[in-house]
Structure formats: structure tokens, C-alpha cells
Design a protein around this motif. Structure first.
Motif: not given
Length: 139
Positions: A23, A26-29, A31-32, A35, A117
Motif C-alpha cells: 500500500n 499511509n492508511e493502516p486500516y 491494509n488490515y 488482508q 473507515r
């Protein structure tokens, strides 16, 4: 008869190894969530998750995450966006893109990034159906 059908479905199921999401944003949510959706789609399509020498490596990619303002408050602040999400599933042989656009609004600043989100979840929820169909047809 049911046991025979279960055995046949497991005998012809492919094993997938899901790699970490690539990715550039800059968006960690994201990625989660991506996945988890890919893992669920593999399992729902009748395949299994296992990283081994005979497994098929799958790399989820985020190609585009774009937010376009679509509404403004009387104070000239953005109150609604269109979120466009394009993701890809890449294996050893091909890469397949999936894309969807969803609107979301920010009624107050106190909600933080919860509406964003939820928009990501909504877009991935629609794309999830295409993931399942892709894994059923392709493998």
C-alpha cells in the motif's frame, strides 16, 4: 454421499499464501481490512490458507485511494466525499484489478475518521463479492 462431496471439494481445493498488503498510501486500516477480506474470500470460495512450497502466493495491492469532495457546508468546509478504492490481486501469472466508489459524509468533526473507515469497509464489502467469484472461477 455428503462425505464424498466434502472429500472431493477438499481434494481439489487450492492452497493460498496471502502476502502482506502493498500500500503506497499511509492508511493502516485499509491494509488490515483488505488482508481480512482476501483471506475470507479465499476460504469462502472453498480453498484453504497455508504457506508452503505448493501454495499459490497472492499479493494484495492498493492501487488507488482517492477522496473527492462532493458537498460543502455553508461555512465552506467539506462535508461529504466520494471515496474511490482500486485494489488488485496478484499471483504468479496475472494481476486482476477491482474498483468501487462510495460516498461518505462528515456531519461533525467529532467523529474522527470513523466515516472514512466505514466507507473503506463499504467499498471492500462490494469488492469482496468479486473476490469470491474470482477465486471460484480462476482456481
Amino acid at each position: 454421499m455428503i462425505l464424498l462431496l466434502l472429500w472431493v471439494s477438499l481434494a481439489f481445493a487450492a492452497e493460498f499464501c496471502i502476502k502482506p498488503v502493498e500500500n503506497p498510501y499511509n492508511e493502516p486500516y485499509l491494509n488490515y481490512a483488505l488482508q481480512k477480506k482476501v483471506e475470507s474470500a479465499v476460504l469462502e470460495s472453498g480453498h484453504s490458507l497455508k504457506c508452503g512450497k505448493d501454495s499459490i502466493d497472492i499479493l494484495p495491492l492498493v492501487k488507488e485511494l482517492r477522496e473527492v469532495p462532493i458537498a460543502y457546508t455553508p461555512y465552506q468546509r467539506v462535508s461529504a466525499y466520494n471515496l474511490t478504492l482500486t485494489v488488485a490481486i496478484k499471483d504468479n501469472k496475472e494481476e486482476r484489478d477491482f474498483s468501487f466508489t462510495v460516498p461518505y459524509s462528515l456531519p461533525t468533526g467529532g467523529l474522527g475518521d470513523l466515516p472514512r473507515r466505514q466507507a473503506i469497509d463499504d467499498a471492500l464489502g462490494i469488492i469482496y463479492i468479486e473476490f469470491v467469484q474470482y477465486f471460484k472461477r480462476r482456481y
